[in-house]
Structures are given as C-alpha cells and as structure tokens.
Design an enzyme around this catalytic site. Structure first.
Site, PDB file in Angstrom:
ATOM      1  N   GLU B  63     -87.014  11.769 -68.864  1.00  0.00           N
ATOM      2  CA  GLU B  63     -88.473  11.890 -68.871  1.00  0.00           C
ATOM      3  C   GLU B  63     -89.030  12.282 -70.237  1.00  0.00           C
ATOM      4  O   GLU B  63     -90.114  11.851 -70.608  1.00  0.00           O
ATOM      5  CB  GLU B  63     -88.940  12.898 -67.804  1.00  0.00           C
ATOM      6  CG  GLU B  63     -88.884  12.370 -66.384  1.00  0.00           C
ATOM      7  CD  GLU B  63     -87.517  12.515 -65.749  1.00  0.00           C
ATOM      8  OE1 GLU B  63     -86.610  13.084 -66.411  1.00  0.00           O
ATOM      9  OE2 GLU B  63     -87.336  12.070 -64.609  1.00  0.00           O
ATOM     10  N   HIS B 131     -91.074  16.542 -54.324  1.00  0.00           N
ATOM     11  CA  HIS B 131     -91.600  15.170 -54.376  1.00  0.00           C
ATOM     12  C   HIS B 131     -92.948  15.152 -53.662  1.00  0.00           C
ATOM     13  O   HIS B 131     -93.231  14.267 -52.871  1.00  0.00           O
ATOM     14  CB  HIS B 131     -90.653  14.178 -53.693  1.00  0.00           C
ATOM     15  CG  HIS B 131     -89.414  13.873 -54.475  1.00  0.00           C
ATOM     16  ND1 HIS B 131     -88.482  14.819 -54.792  1.00  0.00           N
ATOM     17  CD2 HIS B 131     -88.954  12.710 -54.997  1.00  0.00           C
ATOM     18  CE1 HIS B 131     -87.492  14.256 -55.479  1.00  0.00           C
ATOM     19  NE2 HIS B 131     -87.754  12.977 -55.612  1.00  0.00           N
TER      20      HIS B 131
END
Lengths: 325, 337
Positions: B63, B131
């Site tokens: 990321e 999530h």
C-alpha cells in the site's frame, strides 16, 4: 555522459563540491549566530555522493532528496540564491518560504521537493519512473536515502515494484553509518544494508566509496545507462560519513574519535583537490581563484537572502489546493 | 440514458476518462487480473482487455508503494486512479496520503500538484472490524485532500469523472452495500439508476436535496442517506416532514444547502456511518453552531455509529450502525424539544 574535456569536467565537479562545502559551512555559522530560523541537517562530508551521482544527469531527469538535501539540490541545479532564501523563509525561496531546510527543491531543474519522512521519497520515485515509462520518455530519476531508510517498509515495497516493472530509477543509499545517532550495525545484520538487500529483489547493486567523486560518477554512469535503455533499476550504496551531527544540536558523542579521524582524513573535497593538483589538471592559483569566486557567490547569496522580503502572511492560506496556474 | 449500478457507473466513468485522456490509468491490487474480480467489487473488471495491462496495472500488495506511485506519477503529469479494495487499508498508506500527497502542493509553494484518485470501499458488511470502517472523517481533517462519497449511480459517474479531472488528491469513499455490482452483498440496496450517455461531471461542493420537508433537516451520506429516506417515509405518516440532504462531497462541503434547509425546518439531524466522536457530523454541527445558531429551534442531533470497532455478529453490527429505527426514534424526540 557529457563530452566535456577532462579538465573542464573535473573542475565542474570540484566547483560543485566546493560550493556545497562552503554553503553548508556558512549555514552552520548562521545558525550558531542565531540568525537563521529552523533546524539543519547538513551534508558536509557527503559532497562526492551528490556531485558524482548527479553530474551527468540531464536537466529534464529528476532527483529526489531527503531531510539532508542541500548538496543534492545544489548539484541538480537549484540556484544558490533560491536555496539561501528558502533557508531564511523568504518569498524568493525555491518553495516561497513554505518548504524550509528539509523541503528544498525546484521542479524546473528536476529536483523534487525534498522529503523529510525517512523512505518517503522512495515510492514516489518509483511513481516518477513509472510515469517516464508510461509516457515513453527516456528520463531517469535518482533517489537518495540514508542507511536508516533501508529498514523502512517503503524501501522494500519500492525496490520490489521497481524490479518487477523495470523502472528507470536509481536508488542511492548514502550510508553514513548512523541513522540519526544509532549505528546501522545495531539495526541491520547485513554489512551493506541497501546493496545486500537489493539482491533479494533481483536488482543489480554496487557498493562504492562515497568519498571518491570519480568512483561515484563511474557507478552513476553505469546505472544511468541501464535505466535509460530500459534495463531497469540499480541500487548504489555509497559508503560515506557526516562531518557534523545529525542535526544542529547533535555533538556526535556516540561516534568513536578514531572512527571520526579516519573518515575526516578521507575528506572528499580536500582529497579531490589534491588529486586535481597531483594530476596536474589545474594549477594551485587557478583553484584559489575558483574558490574565491564561489566564496563570494555564497556571501552575495547570504546578503541577498537576509535583505529579501518575507512572504505576505496571507500567502500562508494559499497553495493548500492547486487551482491551476 | 442507461440504467447502471454504482459499480458500473464508476467503471464507465473510469473507462470514458481513459479513452478521453491517455494520461489516465488505473492501478491496484487485483485491479483487473483476467479471471479475477476487478478489484474487490468488480468496478475495474474488464478494463485491462480494452486498455491493456500497462494502463490497468495490477500491483503487489504494497500500500505504501501504491500510494507513493500515485503521488510520483501524478507529479509528472499522469492521472492515476487507484483502488485499494477496502478503505481500512488506507491506514497502511497514511504517510503517502497525508505527509506526501496532501502537502506537496503547499510545501513546494504551489509549484507542484498531485492529481490522483484513491478509491476506498467502505461501510460495514458482516466482515468484522478490519474490512468495515467508514473513514471519511479522518481524511476531512487533512488540508490538501478532497473527500467525496457518491451514493447514486448518476453521482458516482459524474463525481468520479470530476475527481479524475481534479488537479488535487481526491479520496473516493464507495459504500460496499451500494455498489449493486455482480458481487452480491447481503442487505445491499439496489442503486440502479439512470445515467446519461453523454459526458457530464458534477461539481464538488454541491449537496443534493433528496427529499423536501419542513420539520427536520437530515444530512446523511452514502448508505445512511437511504436509511434516512426510509425513516422519512415512516415519519411522514406520523406528520413529521423531513428534508433529506446528501452532501455528496465532504471536502469541499456545501454548507449553504444545509443553511437554506434550516431556514425552513429549524432542526438539524446528522446521520453517518462514520463513528460518533469527531465524525464529519461533528464539524457540520459545530459550523452551524458557530455560524447559524439562531436558525436552530432545538439542539443538533447526531446519529452515528457507536464508538466501537465494528463487530462481526450481524446482531451486533446492526446495533452499532445507525438504523432507520434509530433515526425515527431520534426524530420523534427532536420534534418534542
């Protein structure tokens, strides 16, 4: 690679190294006198890294620096006056007073705004290189970082991406043995923290004497050629040493005196000067003339910067978003 | 007009921008692996076939690198559109977003700009705490970033096109239960709606009034806008008339539309899935208190996710996320003040 005659090339390199040395010296005294605001992270002792790596880059190639950017910026062509003005927080600074000592740079000459987050410039450099590749340009970017950055996730993520996409980026570790005050030997088991790890990503790596500008320049030439011809990234680890502390308040009490002496004897600027004389490439008088002229340039830059206006305070509220210029 | 889900509207926006401008490209983990899902929610599926896998770049799970590559390529003139699958992963790239993307223009004295788009699927959907988050509030606190949150297919396409053409870093929060893509989500809401065939964009900082009313102004984004509309229907039967506003973009924020509504209603309720403490509603509430308090006939009410991580069990998740029942109940109380 430049086709300048040997003497002109050599003197060009010496000029830049001497300029960086005098610039940093002057900044140091301005701080001691309490005239200059902020903090400083000086590159004195590492001049050969900046000049050797950047001397043969084109103006439209790029360079990404760190919290210790002055040498890199001057070697890439950021003007002395705009650097000095930025140090004083003046409107004529290369970042109009909004960057400061750790964020100097000038896109006009291919110097990205210097990055004061350790490793922060590494993925950005991969992105710059990806853009060159996608735009089918033959430009390259040189990304400097310190030994400490090799322990950052950003280092590993960037090297991996550069390798799989064969990006035209040259990752240059200036290994000055200390991450701020911590010896790199305490934080990495490998003797060459950048080069030894580059191999794991299938990136060719070289370990080079970072205090020898000609050796650095030779390694740079090889890496630039690889990058420009689409062969991908190179990691160059330059062994070097800071003459001063990490920042302005650091008296370097953690460094053994014998180690300091050994490295100070290998002063890149003085040694290159002796080399030029010993090879009879230049006469002592000619060098002195060059040096005087550089010292006078630095004097003038300081005078200009001290007398230059500060930015209008309203400008603090602009440039948060880019609205087109 | 075409009938599209939000997922397809986003895809069509990205594809049209890529056709229009060769500098636009998309990238991300699993962004379009042949035989894969096209991101986690099908938005970018099939783009590689049309544009090739150099412009539809599948990346490692890195990321920091993903965001940094966006910053670097954007500074060179490219227009990256990145997908990171789940907004929760934004935290893995915080330095690149907050210290780098957001500050480059400023630190350079306005000489550099970073036109990048970071797409962040958000919202709770029975996936547990990592999530699930709605992180809009975090990023509204960062000068230099723009934050948008489209909740209809029409807005998704127009705002995405605007985001890609914007010269600043833009974070796009897309709600998992609103995509309406081929990947079916439990409790998803159909967002299939009419989308013009011709090119259009939606200016940032323009809220949409989804329902007109005269008693309470409800400002709610993403999934919560739909919950607010459901609640408004129930409340209408009780004689309480709600005006429901979708801010559509949080930075910049359209205060004017809210103020105009408060001139009619005098009551403000803010509903978001972002959690209560320092969510974007806290900013809106204090802005109204500072600037327009005399428009208010009652205290401001915030209905937000409780200040907990998102739990897994559907019973617990439903409890912490604002429901239409909670909105109705708070509205009734507000009318009694």
């Amino acid at each position: 690679m430049s086709k300048l005659p040997e003497k002109e090339r050599m003197l060009g390199m010496y000029r830049q190294m001497y300029l960086i040395r005098k610039y940093e010296e002057r900044i140091y005294y301005l701080f001691l006198e309490g005239i200059m605001p902020g903090t400083i992270h000086q590159s004195t002792g590492q001049e050969a890294c900046a000049v050797g790596m950047l001397y043969d880059l084109r103006k439209d190639d790029y360079m990404a620096s760190t919290h210790r950017p002055a040498g890199h910026d001057l070697a890439k062509g950021v003007t002395l006056t705009s650097m000095m003005c930025e140090m004083f927080g003046k409107e004529d600074g290369c970042c109009r007073g909004k960057g400061g000592a750790m964020h100097t740079g000038d896109m006009e000459v291919g110097a990205l705004v210097a990055n004061a987050i350790v490793g922060g410039n590494m993925p950005i450099s991969a992105g710059v290189a990806l853009a060159f590749k996608m735009m089918k340009k033959d430009n390259v970017i040189v990304c400097f970082f310190g030994d400490g950055a090799t322990n950052e996730g950003a280092f590993h993520e960037s090297l991996n991406a550069a390798a799989i996409w064969k990006l035209p980026v040259i990752y240059v570790c200036e290994n000055n043995l200390y991450s701020a005050t911590t010896s790199i030997a305490l934080t990495c088991n490998k003797p060459n923290p950048a080069a030894d790890r580059a191999i794991a990503y299938d990136i060719p790596a070289e370990v080079v004497d970072g205090n020898d500008v000609l050796k650095v320049n030779e390694a740079a030439t090889r890496a630039i050629a690889r990058a420009r011809t689409g062969e991908g990234p190179t990691v160059i680890e330059l062994k070097t040493y800071r003459h001063g502390g990490h920042s302005r308040n650091d008296a370097c009490q953690y460094r053994p005196k014998e180690e300091e002496k050994a490295w100070f004897d290998r002063d890149p600027v003085k040694n290159f000067r002796s080399y030029l004389l010993s090879q009879k490439l230049v006469a002592e008088e000619e060098l002195q003339t060059i040096e005087k002229s550089i010292e006078s340039d630095v004097d003038q830059a300081v005078e200009y910067a001290q007398n230059a206006p500060f930015p209008q305070i309203e400008s603090a509220l602009t440039d948060v978003y880019w609205e087109g210029k | 007009m075409a009938l599209l889900s939000i997922a397809d509207a986003l895809k069509s926006a990205i594809a049209e921008e890529m056709r229009r401008d060769p500098l636009v490209f998309c990238l991300g983990e699993d962004v379009d692996i042949p035989g894969g899902m096209g991101g986690a929610f099908t938005v970018t599926k099939g783009l590689g076939e049309e544009f090739g896998y150099e412009r539809v770049l599948n990346t490692p799970i890195s990321e920091i690198m993903l965001a940094g590559v966006c910053v670097g390529s954007a500074m060179m003139g490219m227009r990256p559109v990145a997908d990171l699958q789940y907004g929760d992963f934004l935290f893995c790239m915080m330095d690149q977003l907050v210290n780098q993307a957001a500050k480059m223009c400023y630190m350079s004295g306005g000489k550099v700009h970073v036109p990048m788009v970071m797409r962040a699927p958000c919202g709770a959907s029975n996936r547990g705490a990592q999530h699930a988050q709605s992180l809009e509030g975090f990023f509204t606190h960062v000068p230099g970033l723009k934050v948008i949150c489209p909740s209809t297919a029409y807005d998704a396409k127009g705002l995405m096109k605007q985001a890609i053409r914007d010269d600043n870093p833009v974070l796009v929060f897309e709600h998992k239960l609103l995509y309406g893509g081929k990947r079916k989500e439990k409790d998803a809401i159909s967002t299939i709606g009419e989308v013009p065939e011709e090119d259009y964009t939606i200016e940032f900082g323009k809220a949409a009034v989804r329902r007109e009313g005269k008693d309470i102004t409800i400002v709610a984004n993403l999934l919560m806008n739909y919950k607010a509309l459901e609640a408004a229907q129930i409340l209408e039967q009780e004689g309480i008339s709600c005006e429901v506003i979708d801010p559509r973009t949080l930075v910049p924020f359209d205060y004017e539309t809210v103020v105009n509504s408060l001139k009619k209603t005098g009551r403000l309720m803010i509903v978001h899935e972002d959690n209560y403490n320092c969510g974007w509603g806290a900013q809106l509430g204090s802005w109204i208190a500072e600037n327009q308090i005399f428009l208010l006939d009652a205290p401001i009410v915030r209905v937000a996710t409780y200040d907990t991580p998102i739990p897994f069990s559907p019973v617990l998740e439903n409890y912490v996320i604002p429901s239409k029942e909670r909105i109705v109940e708070e509205a009734r109380k507000l009318m009694k003040v």
